[in-house]
Design an enzyme around this catalytic site. Structure first.
Site, PDB file in Angstrom:
ATOM      1  N   PRO A  88       0.901  -1.256  -0.107  1.00 38.24           N
ATOM      2  CG  PRO A  88      -0.594  -1.621   1.677  1.00 38.24           C
ATOM      3  CD  PRO A  88       0.570  -2.063   1.303  1.00 38.24           C
ATOM      4  CD  GLU A 115      -1.652  -4.773  10.209  1.00 38.48           C
ATOM      5  OE1 GLU A 115      -1.642  -3.440   9.823  1.00 38.48           O
ATOM      6  OE2 GLU A 115      -2.888  -5.300   9.689  1.00 38.48           O
ATOM      7  NE  ARG A 153      -4.834  -5.203 -22.628  1.00 41.60           N
ATOM      8  CZ  ARG A 153      -4.522  -4.020 -23.102  1.00 41.60           C
ATOM      9  NH1 ARG A 153      -3.573  -2.988 -22.713  1.00 41.60           N
ATOM     10  NH2 ARG A 153      -5.093  -3.523 -24.360  1.00 41.60           N
ATOM     11  CG  ASP A 168      -0.995   5.950 -29.965  1.00 40.90           C
ATOM     12  OD1 ASP A 168      -1.710   6.389 -28.813  1.00 40.90           O
ATOM     13  OD2 ASP A 168      -1.202   5.904 -30.966  1.00 40.90           O
TER      14      ASP A 168
HETATM   15  C1  9D3 Z   1      -5.634  -2.055   7.809  1.00 46.54           C
HETATM   16  C2  9D3 Z   1      -4.134  -2.322   7.720  1.00 46.54           C
HETATM   17  N1  9D3 Z   1      -3.216  -1.287   7.235  1.00 46.54           N
HETATM   18  C3  9D3 Z   1      -2.852   0.022   8.430  1.00 46.54           C
HETATM   19  C4  9D3 Z   1      -2.903  -0.813   9.537  1.00 46.54           C
HETATM   20  C5  9D3 Z   1      -2.069  -1.694   6.824  1.00 46.54           C
HETATM   21  C6  9D3 Z   1      -2.165  -2.564   5.576  1.00 46.54           C
HETATM   22  C7  9D3 Z   1      -1.333  -3.539   5.509  1.00 46.54           C
HETATM   23  C8  9D3 Z   1      -1.363  -4.635   4.579  1.00 46.54           C
HETATM   24  C9  9D3 Z   1      -2.848  -2.467   4.674  1.00 46.54           C
HETATM   25  C10 9D3 Z   1      -3.038  -3.285   3.657  1.00 46.54           C
HETATM   26  C11 9D3 Z   1      -2.070  -4.503   3.496  1.00 46.54           C
HETATM   27  C12 9D3 Z   1      -2.276  -5.357   2.513  1.00 46.54           C
HETATM   28  N2  9D3 Z   1      -2.221  -5.001   1.342  1.00 46.54           N
HETATM   29  C13 9D3 Z   1      -1.366  -5.079   0.259  1.00 46.54           C
HETATM   30  O1  9D3 Z   1      -0.367  -5.980   0.534  1.00 46.54           O
HETATM   31  C14 9D3 Z   1      -1.248  -4.447  -1.014  1.00 46.54           C
HETATM   32  C15 9D3 Z   1      -2.214  -3.322  -1.398  1.00 46.54           C
HETATM   33  C16 9D3 Z   1      -3.464  -2.647  -1.073  1.00 46.54           C
HETATM   34  O2  9D3 Z   1      -3.918  -3.059   0.016  1.00 46.54           O
HETATM   35  N3  9D3 Z   1      -4.015  -1.566  -1.435  1.00 46.54           N
HETATM   36  C17 9D3 Z   1      -3.285  -1.537  -3.092  1.00 46.54           C
HETATM   37  N4  9D3 Z   1      -2.413  -1.821  -3.569  1.00 46.54           N
HETATM   38  C18 9D3 Z   1      -1.711  -2.825  -2.964  1.00 46.54           C
HETATM   39  S1  9D3 Z   1      -0.594  -3.894  -3.321  1.00 46.54           S
HETATM   40  C19 9D3 Z   1      -0.518  -4.692  -1.869  1.00 46.54           C
END
Ligand code: 9D3
Length: 262
Positions: A88, A115, A153, A168
């Site tokens: 994230p 987490e 793709r 493009d």
């Molecule tokens: C609710 C927990 N969050 C705050 C305490 C932290 C958190 C940890 C792990 C939030 C999401 C995740 C798991 N998400 C991913 O591994 C992830 C992700 C996403 O949640 N949103 C957008 N792209 C991605 S790429 C990997």
């Protein structure tokens, strides 16, 4: 293009790789895919991949040693591929990044769970962190699939080349036009007459106008950031003049009459 995915749920990749364009891309040799189970690189009888966070707090953190060992194994399979962490906190994935990644010989996609992953793994092994959007998922696997799908793709020959114009500059700054197929009337709702007319230049102009109007209504941000073609400039100017004339006519009618109750 070599994709190596590191995950504690390698089975999640099976159906994704066994169907559709991804399956064809594998069969044709355009891409080569491997899922590595991070748990296979964890030590001890229980092969634990996560542990409690230093400093306290809820949730678990992925231990660095299994991730490091799995990444080293992945690098044996794809020596020139950068290591990307789905997270994230990452750079937002978009069509431009997909195009850049499509130039690579491969990529190692590390999927976090819980987490997050121990920061020392990220510092020592990760070349880039990628997020697929501002929403919360339970792990990186769906993000890894999104990246692989969008990149695959773009590899020459994977689509019947009919889409190569998409690479493009007009690629992702315009929403698509509406699409219709048979029957000509569905639940009383008819296909726009121009599409049945056989007039290819009228159809092309209608589609250009339809895509522009849909983009203006739904994603005006795309029109501000992108380049407008001459045809689009002419359409927007014509609509602008029409809107102004509607407003002028309304002003000419004077103020609203009293609403009369309710
Ligand atoms: C609710 C927990 N969050 C705050 C305490 C932290 C958190 C940890 C792990 C939030 C999401 C995740 C798991 N998400 C991913 O591994 C992830 C992700 C996403 O949640 N949103 C957008 N792209 C991605 S790429 C990997």
């Amino acid at each position: 293009m070599k994709f190596v995915v590191l995950t504690i749920f390698p089975e999640l990749m099976d159906a994704f790789w066994a169907n559709g364009i991804m399956r064809r891309a594998i069969q044709s040799g355009a891409i080569d895919t491997t899922a590595i189970n991070i748990r296979d690189y964890a030590e001890g009888r229980h092969r634990v991949t996560d542990d409690r966070p230093y400093g306290g707090g809820c949730g678990m953190v992925m231990k660095p040693e299994p991730l490091a060992a799995a990444t080293k194994a992945a690098r044996q399979m794809a020596p020139r591929a950068p290591t990307l962490l789905l997270s994230p906190q990452g750079q937002r994935f978009d069509q431009r990044l997909a195009g850049q990644l499509a130039q690579l010989p491969g990529m190692i996609l590390v999927c976090g769970r819980y987490e997050g992953v121990d920061e020392r793994f990220t510092e020592q092994f990760v070349d880039m962190e990628i997020s697929i959007g501002d929403f919360v998922m339970t792990g990186g696997e769906v993000g890894a699939m999104a990246v692989m799908d969008a990149v695959t793709r773009l590899i020459p020959g994977v689509l019947g080349n009919e889409d190569s114009a998409e690479q493009d500059s007009f690629g992702d700054d315009r929403l698509d036009t509406a699409h219709y197929t048979r029957p000509p009337a569905f639940e009383g709702d008819e296909v726009p007459e121009v599409l049945l007319s056989g007039h290819h230049d009228r159809i092309a102009r209608w589609r250009c106008a339809d895509a522009l109007l849909r983009t203006f209504a739904r994603r005006p941000d795309l029109l501000r950031k992108g380049r407008l073609s001459d045809e689009e400039m002419a359409l927007l100017s014509a609509w602008h003049r029409e809107i102004e004339s509607i407003i002028r006519e309304q002003i000419g009618r004077g103020p609203d009459p009293p609403s009369g109750g309710g």
